[in-house]
Each structure stands twice: as C-alpha cells, then as structure tokens.
Design a protein around this motif. Structure first.
Motif, PDB file in Angstrom:
ATOM      1  N   MET A  41       0.549  -1.191  -0.410  1.00  0.00           N
ATOM      2  CA  MET A  41      -0.160  -0.200  -0.224  1.00  0.00           C
ATOM      3  C   MET A  41       0.811   1.027  -0.151  1.00  0.00           C
ATOM      4  N   GLY A  42       0.356   2.051  -0.524  1.00  0.00           N
ATOM      5  CA  GLY A  42       1.269   3.967  -0.699  1.00  0.00           C
ATOM      6  C   GLY A  42       2.471   3.487  -2.133  1.00  0.00           C
ATOM      7  N   SER A  43       1.862   2.776  -2.673  1.00  0.00           N
ATOM      8  CA  SER A  43       3.523   2.361  -3.459  1.00  0.00           C
ATOM      9  C   SER A  43       3.141   3.204  -4.845  1.00  0.00           C
ATOM     10  N   LEU A  44       4.604   3.488  -4.457  1.00  0.00           N
ATOM     11  CA  LEU A  44       5.230   3.969  -6.598  1.00  0.00           C
ATOM     12  C   LEU A  44       5.648   3.854  -7.597  1.00  0.00           C
ATOM     13  N   ILE A  45       5.159   2.353  -8.117  1.00  0.00           N
ATOM     14  CA  ILE A  45       5.110   1.776  -8.963  1.00  0.00           C
ATOM     15  C   ILE A  45       4.056   2.164  -9.284  1.00  0.00           C
ATOM     16  N   ILE A  46       3.475   2.436 -10.949  1.00  0.00           N
ATOM     17  CA  ILE A  46       2.146   2.748 -11.335  1.00  0.00           C
ATOM     18  C   ILE A  46       2.483   0.488 -11.834  1.00  0.00           C
ATOM     19  N   ASN A  75      20.291 -21.705  -4.287  1.00  0.00           N
ATOM     20  CA  ASN A  75      20.666 -20.364  -3.294  1.00  0.00           C
ATOM     21  C   ASN A  75      20.753 -19.633  -5.057  1.00  0.00           C
ATOM     22  N   THR A  76      19.822 -18.251  -4.442  1.00  0.00           N
ATOM     23  CA  THR A  76      21.097 -17.373  -5.987  1.00  0.00           C
ATOM     24  C   THR A  76      21.080 -15.982  -5.644  1.00  0.00           C
ATOM     25  N   THR A  77      21.981 -15.471  -5.952  1.00  0.00           N
ATOM     26  CA  THR A  77      21.628 -13.252  -5.293  1.00  0.00           C
ATOM     27  C   THR A  77      21.254 -12.524  -6.725  1.00  0.00           C
ATOM     28  N   ILE A  78      20.465 -11.055  -5.766  1.00  0.00           N
ATOM     29  CA  ILE A  78      19.926 -10.364  -6.963  1.00  0.00           C
ATOM     30  C   ILE A  78      21.406  -9.199  -6.551  1.00  0.00           C
ATOM     31  N   ALA A  79      21.728  -8.896  -7.226  1.00  0.00           N
ATOM     32  CA  ALA A  79      22.476  -7.016  -7.033  1.00  0.00           C
ATOM     33  C   ALA A  79      21.994  -6.040  -7.905  1.00  0.00           C
ATOM     34  N   LEU A  80      21.391  -4.822  -7.321  1.00  0.00           N
ATOM     35  CA  LEU A  80      20.241  -4.332  -7.959  1.00  0.00           C
ATOM     36  C   LEU A  80      21.217  -2.238  -7.260  1.00  0.00           C
ATOM     37  N   ASP A  81      21.997  -1.433  -7.967  1.00  0.00           N
ATOM     38  CA  ASP A  81      22.572  -0.723  -7.660  1.00  0.00           C
ATOM     39  C   ASP A  81      22.155   0.464  -8.929  1.00  0.00           C
ATOM     40  N   ALA A  82      21.439   1.070  -7.772  1.00  0.00           N
ATOM     41  CA  ALA A  82      20.461   2.715  -8.244  1.00  0.00           C
ATOM     42  C   ALA A  82      21.408   3.052  -8.168  1.00  0.00           C
ATOM     43  N   GLY A  83      22.442   3.567  -7.072  1.00  0.00           N
ATOM     44  CA  GLY A  83      23.134   4.945  -7.017  1.00  0.00           C
ATOM     45  C   GLY A  83      22.064   5.562  -6.548  1.00  0.00           C
ATOM     46  N   ASP A  97      13.087   7.534  -9.906  1.00  0.00           N
ATOM     47  CA  ASP A  97      12.055   6.173 -10.496  1.00  0.00           C
ATOM     48  C   ASP A  97      12.992   5.077 -10.062  1.00  0.00           C
ATOM     49  N   TYR A  98      11.717   3.432 -10.460  1.00  0.00           N
ATOM     50  CA  TYR A  98      12.924   2.440  -9.405  1.00  0.00           C
ATOM     51  C   TYR A  98      13.462   1.487 -11.043  1.00  0.00           C
ATOM     52  N   ILE A  99      15.021   1.290 -10.546  1.00  0.00           N
ATOM     53  CA  ILE A  99      15.350   0.031 -11.476  1.00  0.00           C
ATOM     54  C   ILE A  99      15.089  -1.310 -10.658  1.00  0.00           C
ATOM     55  N   TYR A 100      15.125  -2.168 -12.489  1.00  0.00           N
ATOM     56  CA  TYR A 100      14.118  -3.867 -11.956  1.00  0.00           C
ATOM     57  C   TYR A 100      15.676  -4.608 -12.312  1.00  0.00           C
ATOM     58  N   ALA A 118      12.265  -7.823  -8.386  1.00  0.00           N
ATOM     59  CA  ALA A 118      13.692  -6.633  -7.061  1.00  0.00           C
ATOM     60  C   ALA A 118      13.021  -5.096  -7.643  1.00  0.00           C
ATOM     61  N   PHE A 119      12.996  -3.820  -7.221  1.00  0.00           N
ATOM     62  CA  PHE A 119      12.868  -2.991  -7.360  1.00  0.00           C
ATOM     63  C   PHE A 119      13.827  -2.095  -6.091  1.00  0.00           C
ATOM     64  N   ASN A 120      14.596  -0.661  -6.774  1.00  0.00           N
ATOM     65  CA  ASN A 120      15.536  -0.295  -5.837  1.00  0.00           C
ATOM     66  C   ASN A 120      15.867   1.501  -6.547  1.00  0.00           C
ATOM     67  N   SER A 121      15.834   2.534  -6.022  1.00  0.00           N
ATOM     68  CA  SER A 121      15.723   3.284  -6.152  1.00  0.00           C
ATOM     69  C   SER A 121      17.030   3.867  -5.426  1.00  0.00           C
ATOM     70  N   GLU A 122      17.756   3.597  -4.711  1.00  0.00           N
ATOM     71  CA  GLU A 122      18.906   4.440  -4.060  1.00  0.00           C
ATOM     72  C   GLU A 122      20.010   3.117  -4.002  1.00  0.00           C
ATOM     73  N   GLY A 123      21.557   3.415  -4.192  1.00  0.00           N
ATOM     74  CA  GLY A 123      22.502   2.990  -3.322  1.00  0.00           C
ATOM     75  C   GLY A 123      22.363   1.105  -3.793  1.00  0.00           C
ATOM     76  N   LEU A 124      22.741   0.310  -3.267  1.00  0.00           N
ATOM     77  CA  LEU A 124      23.273  -0.661  -3.816  1.00  0.00           C
ATOM     78  C   LEU A 124      21.912  -1.776  -2.554  1.00  0.00           C
ATOM     79  N   ASP A 125      21.277  -2.598  -3.392  1.00  0.00           N
ATOM     80  CA  ASP A 125      21.016  -3.836  -2.521  1.00  0.00           C
ATOM     81  C   ASP A 125      21.627  -4.957  -3.561  1.00  0.00           C
ATOM     82  N   GLU A 126      21.530  -6.454  -2.292  1.00  0.00           N
ATOM     83  CA  GLU A 126      22.018  -7.260  -2.330  1.00  0.00           C
ATOM     84  C   GLU A 126      20.370  -8.463  -1.931  1.00  0.00           C
ATOM     85  N   TYR A 127      20.307  -9.078  -2.312  1.00  0.00           N
ATOM     86  CA  TYR A 127      19.329  -9.902  -1.871  1.00  0.00           C
ATOM     87  C   TYR A 127      19.686 -11.633  -2.266  1.00  0.00           C
TER      88      TYR A 127
END
Length: 399
Positions: A219-224, A291-299, A312-315, A383-392
């Motif tokens: 709820m309160g999503s920033l994704i259309i 297992n698998t790893t997702i690295a998502l760097d939005a800066g 906006d997000y990267i995916y 996975a979605f990210n709008s700042e910095g580096l996310d790793e899952y």
C-alpha cells in the motif's frame, strides 16, 4: 521524518461544480449524477460528465517559468511519459482553451492537482509539484487525479478490502473527504492494494482485511500498477480495435499507445508478453533448496543537501520454473535495515504469489524471511530499487 510517510491526498469538493476540484497531498506521499454508469472517478451531472474527460484524450499543460521549480521538472515529465506510453492519453504544451498550469507552491508542504478536466469557464487549472514530492510515482498519482480519478480507498467496495481504525468523524472536513466513499461509482478494475492511487498505512489506521494482511507494505506504492493503466484505458475508451491482430499472452492486451505491442503485467515483457523483462534470469527449481543473488545498484542523485534517491526504480526479474502441479517455495534471506519502510518506498522484493498475477503481490523490504508459496510457473520475483546498492539472496525449491 520519511517524506513519503506524510503522503495524504485530499479531495476538496466545492459547493458548486463550476468551481475547481483539487486533490493535494502533504509531501508524499460527493458528486452525484443521473447517468447509469458508475466509475472510480468523479463524474458530473448529465451533459457536464463528458466535460470531465480531457477532450481528444489530450492534456494541455505548461510549466510556469516564474512559479515552477525547474529542478523538479524531470519526475513530472517522466510520469507523463509512463502514462502516455501505456494509454491513449497524450500530454502536450500546445495552446488550448484549457491548460494545466504547473507551479511549485513552496508555501505548502504538499503537492496538489485539480481533479479531472475543469472545463467550466476557467482557462487554467492548477497542478503544484515541489521538491518535497521527489518521485515520478508521486507525480503520476497527481496526474491520474488530473485525468479524473479518485483514490482506490474511496471506491464503493473498499470495505471489502480495508478495515478502518481511523475515526473519520473526528477529522476536519478537508481531510475526511480524502477517505469518503462517493456515490454512483462503476468499478472498472479489481481492487489492487498496490495501486498508485492507494494510500500508505503508517499508523495502523486502516489495514488490509485479514485474508490480505500481508499486503500492507504494497500500500502506498510508487509503482504504477497494471490495473492503474487499464483503468485509464477503460475510462477514456482507449483501444486498438477488435481486428488489431496482435495476440497478447499472459493476460496482456494491445497497448493503445502502440498497437504493435502489448501492455503486460509486471514481470512479463516482449511485444506479446511472452518474454522475461531484462535484466533478469530464468531459474529451474528442484526439490532441494537452491540459492541465487540479486545485486541492484541504483546509485544516488547528487544534491547539495546530500545524496537522494532516484526519481524512479530500476528492476531485476527472476523467472523460477517448476514442474506442473508443484508448489514453488521462495524466501528472501536478508534485507538492508535502512530500506525497511511502511511501503517499501526505497526498494524491496515482490514475489508474484497472487492467484491473479496481474494484481500486486506482497512486497518485502524488512526483516521478513517467511517462505512465500506460489502455484505459478514461472513464479516471478521482482526486485526494485531507487537508491544505493541492494543485494538479496533468494532461496527457492518446489514441493
């Protein structure tokens, strides 16, 4: 305080329909008619109903060079591009009898927009967007108001999906009206907790009903959402025609903005929705955990006041396949503490477990390693990210 936590969009209805109807929200993030149709929009009586839509599905606007902060122009233009790329709505700076005047009202700690086409004698209507409303998602929320739509939580069926603890009668009229259910609505699309028109729940004031209790962070999503675009297309009668010839898979439909391509649910891509969007990977589940790893760097956006999240997000998308009639189990093993928020504002993971894959599924961004179960194959992990580096690290198997 998190800027998004303050997101409250208020519909302000005047006594006369000839006066402007305004929706606004403090820094992020009624009317009866005799027509037989009912919609998730505000409609006016009789002949004024059609005036509420933008003629020729075209929104005319301009950025006031004296009153608009040009440093926040990018998210507004990006939101316009998103909407026009998925619907028959066009945004243009060409002159017209009625235009939206874009301003940045810094005297208020919120952004706001007129609801629908205010074509009743005025030559301009207002859309205020300032630096506090930092994202394309926030701009899209207000633009969809400008197209004529109310909030998802004001739908006539909202009590089937939300339990209200907030005492609405104790609120000032201006704020209470952002929660009011307006009469004479037509439900154009299913209720989606992840609609960009749905409010965030920050203080346990209203929550998903029990069977959907895990949808709170959607709820309160920033994704259309998929159904947000479909709602616009239905209301404005956007269509590619019955003889278009394009066959869309996976619940997609011909895109009125480009009839050679389909509008696809999140997680499906290609011209006909048959492909996995990039970047991503397709994985085959087995009976043992993998297992698998997702690295998502939005800066970041560099600003004088410090680093800020992107507009906006990267995916990144995973397709996890399994044999027919098997249940896919997926869990996310770790989250960044600073990404934990009421609405996964800065990034997170959505695992498509909803029986309707077009609807938003639960989103995860806090310390939640609960195993998610899906009957879909492939099961989509977004996975979605709008700042910095996310790793899952994602664990998955089938049972």
């Amino acid at each position: 305080m998190n800027l998004f936590i303050l997101f409250l969009s208020v519909i302000l209805l005047k006594e006369s329909v000839s006066e402007e109807i305004v929706a606004h929200f403090p820094t992020r993030h009624g009317l009866r008619h005799r027509n037989r149709e009912k919609r998730q929009v505000l409609l006016f009586p009789n002949k004024e109903q059609e005036l509420f839509k933008w003629p020729n599905n075209t929104v005319h606007y301009y950025f006031d060079e004296y009153e608009f902060d040009m440093s926040v122009k990018e998210p507004v233009l990006l939101a316009m591009e998103m909407i026009s790329n998925h619907t028959c709505i066009k945004f243009t700076t060409e002159p017209s009898d009625l235009v939206i005047k874009m301003i940045s009202d810094d005297s208020k700690n919120y952004c706001y927009a007129a609801i629908g086409h205010q074509g009743r004698g005025d030559t301009t209507q207002v859309f205020s967007f300032n630096a506090a409303c930092y994202s394309a998602g926030m701009a899209a929320h207000e633009l969809i108001h400008s197209l004529g739509f109310i909030h998802a939580h004001q739908r006539s069926d909202r009590d089937q999906y939300l339990k209200f603890r907030k005492d609405l009668d104790s609120l000032d009229e201006e704020y209470r009206m952002q929660y009011d259910i307006y009469k004479d609505q037509e439900i154009l699309v299913p209720y989606d907790y992840g609609s960009i028109m749905q409010y965030i729940d920050t203080a346990d004031e209203y929550a998903p009903v029990h069977k959907n209790r895990f949808m709170r962070k959607a709820m309160g999503s920033l994704i259309i959402a998929y159904y947000d675009y479909l709602m616009i297309n239905k209301y404005y009668e956007c269509s590619c025609g019955e003889n278009n010839g394009l066959k869309c898979l996976n619940d997609g439909y011909p895109n009125p903005a480009n009839c050679s391509q389909c509008n696809c649910p999140l997680g499906f891509g290609g011209d006909d929705c048959s492909q996995r969007p990039e970047p991503g990977a397709t994985l085959e589940a087995k009976e043992e955990w993998q297992n698998t790893t997702i690295a998502l760097d939005a800066g970041y956006r560099e600003e004088i006041a410090g680093k800020r999240s992107q507009f906006d997000y990267i995916y990144h998308y995973l397709w996890i396949t399994a044999p027919a009639n098997k249940t896919t189990e997926i869990r996310v093993n770790s989250f960044k503490e600073e990404k934990c928020s009421s609405n996964c504002q800065f990034g997170g993971v959505e695992i498509k477990t909803n029986p309707d894959p077009k609807l938003t599924s639960p989103r995860l961004c806090c310390d939640d390693t609960t195993t998610q179960r899906s009957l879909h194959t492939p099961t989509i992990v977004m996975a979605f990210n709008s700042e910095g580096l996310d790793e899952y690290t994602i664990s998955y198997r089938y049972k």
